[in-house]
Design an enzyme around this catalytic site. Structure first.
Site, PDB file in Angstrom:
ATOM      1  N   GLU A  94      -9.752   8.669 -28.697  1.00  0.00           N
ATOM      2  CA  GLU A  94      -8.810   8.291 -29.735  1.00  0.00           C
ATOM      3  C   GLU A  94      -8.468   9.421 -30.696  1.00  0.00           C
ATOM      4  OE1 GLU A  94      -7.242   5.184 -30.158  1.00  0.00           O
ATOM      5  OE2 GLU A  94      -7.982   5.022 -28.099  1.00  0.00           O
ATOM      6  N   SER A 483     -30.681 -57.285 -32.329  1.00  0.00           N
ATOM      7  CA  SER A 483     -32.088 -57.507 -32.686  1.00  0.00           C
ATOM      8  C   SER A 483     -32.795 -56.244 -33.150  1.00  0.00           C
ATOM      9  CB  SER A 483     -32.826 -58.097 -31.487  1.00  0.00           C
ATOM     10  OG  SER A 483     -32.296 -59.373 -31.167  1.00  0.00           O
TER      11      SER A 483
END
Length: 787
Positions: A94, A483
């Site tokens: 770069e 229940s």
């Protein structure tokens, strides 16, 4: 000659003056340009406090990563934690003159200028690494000379203000490298499933080739392009004397393995992490969650969570098969089989076939004589023996009479049926898979497991498959518990003076509401009244009428307030049907309530998050160790003792197979819409719910005992394997006594059945059961329905 000389001298003087004027004008122009374009430029000092958008990571109870949340997938690492060759690869590619220029490389700029002039458009840039930092942090990505001038000014300032290493630190953590990865650490994990510090020269070169065009050179999508770009980077590193020719050659000749980055959220513990995500977002906001780099340490046990998923899946498949076979996914003609198989092969190409995998296949032969069915799965072949499809009767034979038990394959399948099969095992001799017939379950289920000592939630499953439905049925759903709610009523009764030996009349009762013209006559599940019943038997055998009468006696409001103490927060209806679990609650609430019984009356908030750290490692949240005693230890233990009897004598009988101390309660609602099993051992509290999202029957006889408890049992058997057995501790103020099972009083020599019961100290019955002779001399000693 003299005149000519004077002309030359004058011309030279004016030329010098002209040059000086042009120079001064150029300086003023440059200064003006600098001043003009410097206006409103951001201050580069903001880079000193580099706080980029960073990944928030979730961890399990043993600190393994389980999820990530982010807007930009970035993991900041120090320059010292990056290998030297990684840094060199980016510099060589770069900005080879990075260490020489002052933020701007004039040579590169001039080269790019003439290239762009020649092309008539911007085709090349001369950006340095410093300029890329300036653009990334402060500017838009537009391609214009105005933006380039601003970029150059910022780059110059950055270079003067920061060291080269500081600039590289910003650059290598900020740069976008494709597939959602920002910075080298995230990219290393994305492509190679390793940290940046572990990267080889070849892998580093491949990463360094990405900034130019991350999508174009993606190793995931275009490996050959990425490979060519890698070679270019390696050659650049050689040219800059960062590596030798031999090192470059070795890197070029070493295979680079590209790993598929796991989808942490979808693949590990999705229901759990989504619940935690909601909590973090609510407490700290969306911005901090997605950009703040938080480290969230949860309480989930990955292995327990995986077992919970497997147990839920198995239980739902077993339930679904009990309802019969609904037919193939689709049917195709014989001419379509070849094209379908080719397409299927393309679909399964990305996943290796393995045992226990469920896939689609197409039936290519049905042999009733040999009782086998041949199925083609892409280019693979498998066989379903008759035993692996006997379950496939027609659904609901009472409505649509048909096959009750499959006697031959042709009763179920035909050539061209597209079906789902499980790969049971590989037959190497015949080069084929042994298969079993499957179908996708329609019902859903949820499971929560918490450790009773500290209330850490170790596992939570909110449905059969997160990728198909993100709705969490463990926390977001409110369903009738049936229940499973009864222990709350019985615990409330114990604190109102009842004992396990209290007698209640299990006889018909009718409730009327003249204002609403409503009549309610509660009944037991077996449609039978059992006469005088001990409280213990009312709970053990889940007697509806007994429970309603108890609630009528102690008061609806008292029971509702009691439920609140146990941690049930949902709206409970102020009527007697609430005793039978008619008001919707969440599975999480029931687990919290049962946790009070398991933990000797102590209530703790369920812990999903142990602690949270910010990006700097500072602890910003830690789970409080708050414990509140909400009911007496003796009450909690007596309920536990009774729920143990539910397992050994009542509806929870399937759980006896655990062969450990365990307490639990089934729950079944009207029309078999919901099935529950809530249970606990001395170490873990686990709750299971099974039902349809849109309320409808689970099927004939699909009660909590049949549909939910097998899931609970399978899960607990697996997670308790190898763990030391524990027993429920008995509080000091609990005593045991032998009681006549029929009268609830002390036994005599005529007592047919004597049982051990536990009582709060001072509440053991003092009266002795009358003998037959004594009874003959008096009226029936049961003067009241409740003693």
């Amino acid at each position: 000659m003299r005149r000519l000389g004077r002309w030359i001298l004058a011309l030279t003087k004016w030329a010098v003056i002209l040059l000086l004027i042009c120079g001064v004008m150029s300086v003023f122009a440059a200064a003006g340009t600098y001043i003009y374009f410097s206006r409103d430029l951001p201050k580069i000092s903001s880079l000193e406090d580099y706080q980029p958008s960073v990944v928030t990571t979730f961890y399990s109870e043993d600190d393994r990563k389980i999820a990530e949340f982010y807007k930009q997938r970035r993991i900041v690492v120090k320059l010292s934690e990056m290998p030297k060759h990684l840094i060199q690869a980016f510099v060589a590619t770069e900005d080879a003159r990075f260490y020489e220029h002052e933020g701007i490389d004039l040579y590169s700029i001039m080269r790019a200028f003439f290239k762009n002039l020649e092309a008539g458009t911007i085709v090349q840039g001369g950006s340095t690494i410093t300029q890329q930092v300036a653009k990334s942090f402060f500017l838009t990505p537009e391609r214009s000379y105005t933006r380039k001038l601003k970029e150059a000014i910022l780059a110059y300032r950055i270079d003067r203000h920061f060291t080269k290493d500081e600039i590289l630190f910003l650059y290598l953590n900020q740069i976008y490298l494709g597939h959602g990865a920002y910075g080298v650490e995230a990219a290393a994990q994305n492509y190679f499933a390793k940290s940046a510090e572990e990267l080889t020269i070849g892998e580093s070169a491949m990463l360094a080739g990405l900034p130019r065009a991350p999508s174009w050179y993606s190793p995931h999508r275009h490996f050959e392009r990425a490979r060519q770009r890698q070679i270019y980077v390696l050659n650049r590193m050689v040219s800059e004397n960062f590596i030798t020719n031999s090192e470059a050659s070795e890197a070029m000749n070493t295979n680079v393995t590209i790993e598929k980055r796991p989808n942490w959220f979808q693949e590990t513990v999705p229901y759990y992490t989504e619940h935690v995500r909601r909590i973090v977002k609510e407490q700290y906001g969306e911005k901090l969650l997605y950009t703040g780099g938080l480290r969230v340490y949860t309480a989930v046990d990955i292995e327990m969570q995986e077992q919970a998923r497997k147990s839920v899946e198995k239980g739902l498949r077993d339930l679904d098969k009990r309802q019969g076979y609904r037919g193939p996914v689709r049917h195709i003609s014989r001419k379509e089989i070849e094209a379908f198989s080719r397409k299927l092969q393309e679909d399964i190409e990305d996943q290796a076939l393995h045992e226990d995998l469920i896939v689609q296949g197409v039936v290519v032969d049905v042999d009733d004589k040999k009782n086998k069915t041949t199925v083609r799965i892409g280019k693979n072949v498998g066989v379903i023996p008759l035993e692996k499809m006997r379950w496939a009767r027609k659904p609901d034979p009472e409505v649509a009479p048909g096959v009750i038990r499959v006697q031959r394959p042709g009763q179920v399948l035909r050539v061209g049926d597209v079906i789902r099969v499980r790969l049971e095992s590989w037959d190497g001799k015949n080069q084929q898979w042994n298969l079993s017939l499957e179908q996708t379950p329609r019902a859903q289920a949820a499971l929560i497991c918490m450790e009773s000592d500290n209330a850490h939630v170790r596992a939570m499953v909110g449905g059969r498959k997160f990728s198909e439905s993100q709705f969490n049925r463990a926390t977001q759903s409110r369903r009738q518990p049936g229940s499973a709610f009864k222990p709350v009523v019985y615990a409330a009764a114990l604190d109102k003076g009842y004992t396990p030996a209290t007698v209640i009349a299990d006889t018909s009762i009718v409730f009327t509401d003249d204002e609403r013209d409503f009549t309610w006559k509660p009944d037991n599940y077996d449609n039978t009244f059992h006469g005088f019943t001990l409280l213990r038997d009312g709970l053990i055998h889940s007697r509806n009428v007994v429970t309603v009468k108890i609630m009528q006696d102690i008061g609806v409001d008292y029971v509702i307030d009691y439920a609140r103490k146990l941690g049930i927060e949902s709206q409970l209806d102020r009527n007697l049907s609430t005793a039978l679990g008619s008001s919707g609650v969440s599975l999480l609430e029931l687990v919290r309530a049962y946790g009070v019984f398991a933990n000797q009356g102590i209530r703790q908030e369920l812990v999903f998050i142990r602690r949270i750290e910010d990006r700097n490692g500072n602890v910003i949240y830690e789970a409080p160790e708050e414990k509140e005693s909400v009911i007496d230890k003796s009450t909690a233990y007596i309920i536990t003792h009774l729920l143990e009897k539910v397992v050994t004598e009542g509806t929870g009988w399937r759980i006896k197979a655990l062969k450990r101390p365990v307490a639990g309660k089934t729950g079944t609602t009207n029309n078999l819409y919901d099935a529950w099993f809530m249970g606990y051992t001395p170490r873990f509290v686990t709750g299971v719910w099974v039902g349809h999202d849109q309320e409808k029957s689970l099927g004939k006889n699909e009660t909590g005992s049949r549909a939910a408890s097998p899931i609970w049992l399978d899960y607990m058997q697996q997670i308790l394997e190898g763990r030391t057995e524990r027993v429920f501790p008995v509080p000091d103020n609990v005593v045991f006594a032998k009681i006549d099972a029929k009268t609830g009083l002390l036994p005599n020599e005529d007592s047919e059945k004597v049982i051990d019961m536990c009582f709060k100290e001072g509440t053991v019955p003092e009266r002795r059961t009358k003998t037959e002779d004594e009874i003959a001399d008096t009226d029936d000693f049961f003067k009241k329905g409740i003693q």
